[in-house]
Design a protein around this motif. Structure first.
Motif, mmCIF file in Angstrom:
data_model
loop_
_atom_site.group_PDB
_atom_site.id
_atom_site.type_symbol
_atom_site.label_atom_id
_atom_site.label_comp_id
_atom_site.label_asym_id
_atom_site.label_seq_id
_atom_site.Cartn_x
_atom_site.Cartn_y
_atom_site.Cartn_z
ATOM 1 N N ASN A 272 17.305 1.225 26.557
ATOM 2 C CA ASN A 272 17.712 2.609 26.345
ATOM 3 C C ASN A 272 17.083 3.252 25.117
ATOM 4 O O ASN A 272 16.832 4.442 25.110
ATOM 5 N N LYS A 273 16.861 2.481 24.088
ATOM 6 C CA LYS A 273 16.403 3.065 22.833
ATOM 7 C C LYS A 273 15.119 2.428 22.312
ATOM 8 O O LYS A 273 14.807 2.555 21.133
ATOM 9 N N VAL A 274 14.393 1.721 23.184
ATOM 10 C CA VAL A 274 13.176 1.046 22.718
ATOM 11 C C VAL A 274 12.019 1.305 23.687
ATOM 12 O O VAL A 274 12.166 1.142 24.896
ATOM 13 N N ILE A 275 10.891 1.737 23.138
ATOM 14 C CA ILE A 275 9.638 1.797 23.893
ATOM 15 C C ILE A 275 8.917 0.499 23.557
ATOM 16 O O ILE A 275 8.238 0.400 22.533
ATOM 17 N N GLU A 276 9.116 -0.501 24.382
ATOM 18 C CA GLU A 276 8.616 -1.843 24.077
ATOM 19 C C GLU A 276 7.208 -2.014 24.633
ATOM 20 O O GLU A 276 6.995 -2.042 25.845
ATOM 21 N N ILE A 277 6.226 -2.118 23.737
ATOM 22 C CA ILE A 277 4.843 -2.336 24.173
ATOM 23 C C ILE A 277 4.712 -3.767 24.674
ATOM 24 O O ILE A 277 4.929 -4.732 23.933
ATOM 25 N N GLU A 278 4.369 -3.919 25.953
ATOM 26 C CA GLU A 278 4.288 -5.243 26.565
ATOM 27 C C GLU A 278 2.895 -5.838 26.463
ATOM 28 O O GLU A 278 2.740 -7.045 26.370
#
Length: 256
Positions: free
Chosen positions: A86-92
């Motif tokens: 919900n609150k993280v733009i996680e670079i994979e």
């Protein structure tokens, strides 16, 4: 500008608190729907199909049809479905930005660090510029999971939503002829024409002329004037030979 989302960009073990701002704005005219008889505004109402009465906004809930009934989905359910996203733009991972098919692009958002002089933000921005890479990530916006790329644009890190691969329709449904033969002479001429028109990208030369002309037409009608309608005059080739058409195109460009 007003932020539309607050969270962080996850970059390995580094977390960068950011705000998202819409990076695009519409250039279309704001047209209202009117009754042609008296120019009164047409209002849309949320009406209960059983009682035929208008439903107050605070009484409206979202539901998913399950068998013959509805299951009500509340805000807490959206949060519980993917709390960690919900609150993280996680670079994979990181990809070559040139490898992203333009058909995948949707819309872009500027990011702004929550704190000034954020070293992690500056580091990611500079590293993306130097590497020519873009971060591939997922995040939740308005209760919908989105795929996105994180890439540098001048002084800011930009998050651009992209479509999932399954959203792109297969070309097999198109009636495409892959047996057309192109001669080397025609191909060389086509490449020469492309090179003749090639120049650095400068979008400042291109404006939304349609809506500008439409506004002029509206202003003329408001003053009781008869608007002038420009008619498009398509160019008609006098020769069906592809090579000759390409050659003439090159010569007209040189003449211009």
């Amino acid at each position: 500008m007003r932020s539309i989302w607050k969270g962080s960009i996850g970059f390995g073990l580094v977390s960068i608190p950011v705000k998202l701002y819409s990076a695009v704005q519409t250039s279309s005219l704001d047209l209202d729907m009117l009754d042609s008889r008296d120019h009164a505004h047409i209002k849309f109402q949320r009406v209960n199909e059983n009682t035929k009465k208008e439903v107050p906004y605070d009484k409206i809930v979202k539901g998913y049809k399950y068998d013959d009934d509805y299951v009500i989905v509340e805000e807490a359910d959206f949060q519980a479905a993917a709390p960690e996203k919900n609150k993280v733009i996680e670079i994979e991972n990181f990809v070559d930005i040139a490898s992203v098919n333009p058909m995948l692009y949707e819309t872009s958002y500027y990011t702004e660090p929550e704190t000034k002089n954020n070293k992690a933000y500056a580091l990611l921005l500079e590293a993306l510029k130097k590497s020519g890479k873009a971060g591939l990530a997922r995040f939740v916006l308005r209760n919908t999971e989105n795929l996105c790329i994180v890439h540098p644009v001048e002084k800011a890190i930009v998050v651009t939503r992209i479509r999932f691969e399954q959203q792109i329709r297969d070309q097999d449904e198109l009636k495409l002829d892959d047996k057309v033969t192109i001669s080397k002479k025609e191909l060389d001429m086509g490449l020469a024409l492309i090179n003749q028109y090639a120049e650095p990208l400068d979008l400042s030369k291109y404006k939304d002329e349609y809506h500008t002309e439409l506004l002029k037409l509206i202003e003329a009608k408001a003053k009781g004037k008869r608007p002038t309608i420009k008619k498009l005059k398509p160019k008609v080739s006098k020769n069906d030979d592809l090579y000759e058409q390409l050659m003439n195109s090159l010569q007209s460009k040189k003449g211009a």
